[in-house]
Design an enzyme around this catalytic site. Structure first.
Site, short mmCIF file in Angstrom:
data_model
loop_
_atom_site.label_atom_id
_atom_site.label_comp_id
_atom_site.label_asym_id
_atom_site.label_seq_id
_atom_site.Cartn_x
_atom_site.Cartn_y
_atom_site.Cartn_z
N GLU A 75 0.82 -1.20 0.00
CA GLU A 75 0.00 0.00 0.00
C GLU A 75 0.86 1.26 0.00
O GLU A 75 0.51 2.26 -0.65
CB GLU A 75 -0.93 0.00 1.22
CG GLU A 75 -2.01 -1.07 1.19
CD GLU A 75 -1.48 -2.46 1.55
OE1 GLU A 75 -2.14 -3.45 1.21
OE2 GLU A 75 -0.41 -2.54 2.18
N ASN A 91 1.85 -9.03 -5.19
CA ASN A 91 1.77 -8.17 -6.36
C ASN A 91 2.73 -8.64 -7.46
O ASN A 91 3.93 -8.80 -7.23
CB ASN A 91 2.12 -6.74 -5.94
CG ASN A 91 1.92 -5.74 -7.05
OD1 ASN A 91 1.35 -6.05 -8.10
ND2 ASN A 91 2.39 -4.53 -6.83
#
Length: 443
Positions: free
Chosen positions: A75, A353
């Site tokens: 994030e 990711n």
């Protein structure tokens, strides 16, 4: 309701969170900040943010803070360009960045500007949340992804502070869980000023949970925009690993327990046919490095920890495995890899990711458990820009195929890079939504 929530949270803190800190070696300086106790230097800087709630925006931006919360590394990195945009748009505003994890905090401190303040998010106990909100005194709070802390959100809402959630998503598990307590979640959602969502599916799920449809905006996924170092010296990093021109590097990134054994077995099985293949394992939690070193020894490999890397002394034996035991360097090793496996995906943990290795046009493989990145995964698979493997045997077979067919590996990598480029722009859309929201809330 919030009294019972406080009681439950305090019990969780006392009987789970605190023992984790004290008895499992996880104590760090952020513990006190989670209790609302800040170091003197941070306290002094926050003291400069005193202002009266309700000031016009022209005055508020000069005296109060923008608070950005990003729970962990992913994030924080996804918010890096947004931070740059906020600094440019509101140059007189103090920006406070909060995280939950130590790794996220370390990365936040690296990307923070000279005037930014980096803290740990306070525990969501009413009196702690209220005290910290008062000390930071923001005129705007931005939360990356969907972190719902009822007490903190309630405190901010009572103070008239707008809350905008960017890169919002509702995972399969969260949707099921929130659905069971929809009557409790709905009031929390309705205290949010604006949701900038990754996909239409996320918007539909939030609406089903009770969010006001007029507050929902689909703006895309900021992780496609995540800043990645453009000045990585590939030759230098390959030299650090002692790699020869003909050597190939397989990097297993963000691995979790249960995956390293699979990777080591696959690697051992490939070495007879590909003696120039080298392996780097980057555990999601670097404090597991020694544990992985012991695993490697069980499979007949010596270990070289990146923190102790000395290129001139590397022995080019086949029995060496590199282990990344530092924070913030994985992307640099992705850049010099020939094949990348993204972990937390062969075990049922939701994946990691894949966009960082895609930025460098690397052929990417991952396991079947990618539910935390379902849209990105589906997009890449539909466009034949990454490969999903169901188990150890298929992982070995696919790596073998790409080592034997470098043109196919190159095609896969280029497809991933092109797809990433086509899906960028969410950060700019989120920044524009924030600017419009601020103008409407502070005319």
């Amino acid at each position: 309701m919030f009294i019972f929530y406080d009681i439950i949270f305090i019990l969780v803190f006392l009987f789970w969170y605190l023992p984790e800190y004290l008895f499992k070696g996880k104590f760090h300086f952020g513990f006190w900040m989670r209790l609302g106790i800040f170091p003197r230097q941070i306290s002094q800087r926050l003291a400069g943010q005193r202002a009266v709630v309700g000031l016009p925006i022209a005055q508020a931006t000069g005296q109060r803070a923008i608070w950005l919360h990003a729970v962990s590394v992913g994030e924080v990195l996804a918010s890096q360009k947004l931070l740059s945009g906020l600094r440019k748009e509101y140059p007189d505003s103090q920006i406070v960045i909060s995280t939950v994890t130590p790794t996220g905090n370390a990365v936040a401190r690296k990307i923070a500007g000279p005037q930014d303040i980096v803290i740990y998010l306070p525990l969501d106990i009413s009196f702690i949340a209220a005290a910290v909100a008062c000390r930071i005194n923001p005129y705007l709070v931005i939360i990356a992804e969907t972190e719902l802390w009822p007490n903190l959100i309630g405190v901010l809402n009572k103070r008239g502070i707008p809350i905008i959630i960017v890169n919002a998503r509702i995972s399969d598990g969260s949707f099921r869980g929130y659905g069971l307590i929809r009557f409790l979640i709905r009031p929390v959602l309705n205290k949010i000023s604006l949701f900038c969502l990754q996909t239409e599916t996320d918007a539909q799920r939030l609406a089903a949970l009770g969010a006001i449809p007029e507050k929902l905006r689909v703006t895309g996924n900021m992780k496609f925009d995540a800043s990645t170092p453009l000045t990585i010296d590939n030759a230098d990093y390959r030299k650090k690993l002692g790699l020869k021109e003909e050597d190939k590097l397989l990097t297993a990134g963000s691995t979790h327990p249960g995956e390293e054994e699979i990777i080591l077995r696959v690697y051992k099985g490939l070495l007879n046919d590909f003696p120039g293949l080298k392996l780097l394992i980057a555990p999601r939690h670097p404090d597991r490095a020694k544990e992985i070193g012991r695993l490697a020894l069980n499979y007949g490999f010596d270990s070289i920890f990146i923190s102790k890397l000395q290129p001139l002394t590397i022995d080019h034996r086949l029995s060496t495995v590199f282990i990344l035991d530092t924070i913030g360097q994985l992307v640099s090793f992705y850049a010099v890899s020939d094949i990348v496996f993204v972990g937390k995906s062969l075990v049922n943990k939701g994946g990691q990711n894949i966009l960082e290795p895609a930025f460098f046009a690397k052929p990417i493989l991952f396991g079947p458990h990618m539910f935390n990145f379902r849209e990105i995964t589906a997009l890449y698979l539909a466009n034949q820009a990454a490969v999903m493997v169901k188990d150890e045997e298929e992982l070995s077979r696919k790596i073998r195929f790409f080592l034997a067919n470098p043109l196919e590996a190159d095609r896969l990598g280029r497809a991933g890079k092109e797809l990433l480029s086509l899906n960028q722009g969410a950060t700019e859309r989120n920044l524009e939504a924030i600017k419009k929201g601020v103008r409407s809330l502070f005319p």
